[in-house]
Design a protein around this motif. Structure first.
Motif, short mmCIF file in Angstrom:
data_model
loop_
_atom_site.label_atom_id
_atom_site.label_comp_id
_atom_site.label_asym_id
_atom_site.label_seq_id
_atom_site.Cartn_x
_atom_site.Cartn_y
_atom_site.Cartn_z
N THR A 49 0.83 -1.20 0.00
CA THR A 49 0.00 0.00 0.00
C THR A 49 0.87 1.26 0.00
OG1 THR A 49 -1.80 -1.15 1.12
CG2 THR A 49 -1.79 1.25 1.28
N ILE A 50 1.93 1.24 0.80
CA ILE A 50 2.86 2.38 0.82
C ILE A 50 3.49 2.56 -0.56
CG2 ILE A 50 5.08 3.17 1.76
CD1 ILE A 50 4.19 1.82 4.44
N GLY A 51 3.86 1.46 -1.21
CA GLY A 51 4.45 1.54 -2.55
C GLY A 51 3.47 2.07 -3.58
N ALA A 52 2.21 1.65 -3.50
CA ALA A 52 1.20 2.14 -4.44
C ALA A 52 0.99 3.64 -4.29
CB ALA A 52 -0.12 1.38 -4.24
N ALA A 53 0.91 4.11 -3.05
CA ALA A 53 0.78 5.55 -2.81
C ALA A 53 2.04 6.27 -3.30
CB ALA A 53 0.54 5.82 -1.33
N GLY A 54 3.19 5.65 -3.10
CA GLY A 54 4.44 6.25 -3.56
C GLY A 54 4.48 6.45 -5.06
N PHE A 55 3.86 5.54 -5.81
CA PHE A 55 3.81 5.69 -7.26
C PHE A 55 3.02 6.94 -7.63
CE2 PHE A 55 2.01 4.36 -11.50
CZ PHE A 55 3.18 4.63 -12.21
N GLY A 56 1.91 7.17 -6.95
CA GLY A 56 1.14 8.40 -7.18
C GLY A 56 1.96 9.64 -6.89
N PHE A 135 7.54 -2.51 -8.08
CA PHE A 135 7.68 -1.20 -7.45
C PHE A 135 8.89 -0.45 -8.00
CE2 PHE A 135 5.22 -3.50 -4.21
CZ PHE A 135 4.13 -2.65 -4.15
N ILE A 136 9.97 -1.16 -8.24
CA ILE A 136 11.16 -0.51 -8.79
C ILE A 136 10.87 0.01 -10.20
CG2 ILE A 136 13.54 -0.94 -9.52
CD1 ILE A 136 13.69 -2.92 -7.10
N ALA A 137 10.02 -0.69 -10.95
CA ALA A 137 9.65 -0.24 -12.30
C ALA A 137 8.89 1.09 -12.26
CB ALA A 137 8.80 -1.30 -12.99
N ALA A 138 8.36 1.45 -11.11
CA ALA A 138 7.64 2.72 -10.99
C ALA A 138 8.54 3.91 -11.31
CB ALA A 138 7.05 2.87 -9.59
N PHE A 139 9.83 3.80 -11.02
CA PHE A 139 10.74 4.92 -11.26
C PHE A 139 10.85 5.27 -12.75
CE2 PHE A 139 12.25 3.44 -7.07
CZ PHE A 139 12.10 4.63 -6.35
N PRO A 140 11.20 4.32 -13.62
CA PRO A 140 11.28 4.69 -15.04
C PRO A 140 9.91 5.00 -15.65
CG PRO A 140 11.78 2.35 -14.77
CD PRO A 140 11.71 2.96 -13.40
N VAL A 141 8.87 4.34 -15.20
CA VAL A 141 7.53 4.64 -15.73
C VAL A 141 7.15 6.08 -15.38
CG1 VAL A 141 5.06 4.09 -15.51
CG2 VAL A 141 6.73 2.25 -15.77
N ALA A 142 7.33 6.46 -14.13
CA ALA A 142 6.99 7.83 -13.71
C ALA A 142 7.84 8.86 -14.45
CB ALA A 142 7.15 7.97 -12.20
N GLU A 143 9.11 8.55 -14.63
CA GLU A 143 9.99 9.50 -15.33
C GLU A 143 9.57 9.63 -16.80
OE1 GLU A 143 13.01 12.34 -15.69
OE2 GLU A 143 11.90 11.54 -13.98
#
Length: 160
Positions: A49-56, A135-143
């Protein structure tokens, strides 16, 4: 916001590994009550849940932070209820006692206690690594989304 998002995702990945170190291959075979399982019954769900919020947060969107965080919390709460029905049927009063003392997902840190060590299960750690990659994939996706937005390619998305 992105720094806080990065912190949340890092916390999610490390927290999930911490929980896996304790539960290892014993999930559904015993009631784990030490380490992260002493402060909440479903620490893997807490950290997810913390990771999902972190993606936002990585997406610089408070709207997505709330949607992802609350969405993950709601889905994982339902999943936890189903798992707990199985655990109650398997362990009976022992699980009821644990559930009466320890909250489901939102932690009570003052309950923390741990034994002298943990049993390392490499298979469980390897499986968790695959989950952590999401969760680590969130970094390049967000960028990528941020760069598209800056280039004017994502202007139709009002949530950013």
């Amino acid at each position: 916001m992105r720094s806080l998002g990065s912190l949340c995702i890092t916390t999610a990945v490390l927290g999930r590994f911490w929980a896996i170190l304790y539960i290892g291959g014993r999930k559904n075979a015993q009631i784990m009550q030490e380490g992260p399982y002493s402060i909440c019954r479903h620490p893997l769900y807490l950290f997810s849940t913390i990771g999902a919020a972190g993606f936002g947060l990585l997406l610089d969107s408070l709207t997505l932070t709330v949607v992802f965080g609350l969405g993950a919390f709601a889905i994982l709460s339902l999943t936890a209820r189903r798992e707990e029905a199985y655990l109650r049927a398997t362990f009976g009063a022992a699980y009821d006692d644990y559930a009466a003392r320890v909250p489901r997902i939102l932690p009570w840190p003052w309950l923390f206690h741990a034994g002298p060590g943990v049993e390392l299960n490499l298979y469980a750690l390897r499986r968790n690594l695959a989950d952590a990659l999401v969760f680590i994939a969130a970094f390049p996706v967000a960028e990528t989304i941020r760069l598209m937005h800056q280039a004017g390619l994502a202007t139709g998305f009002g949530i950013f």
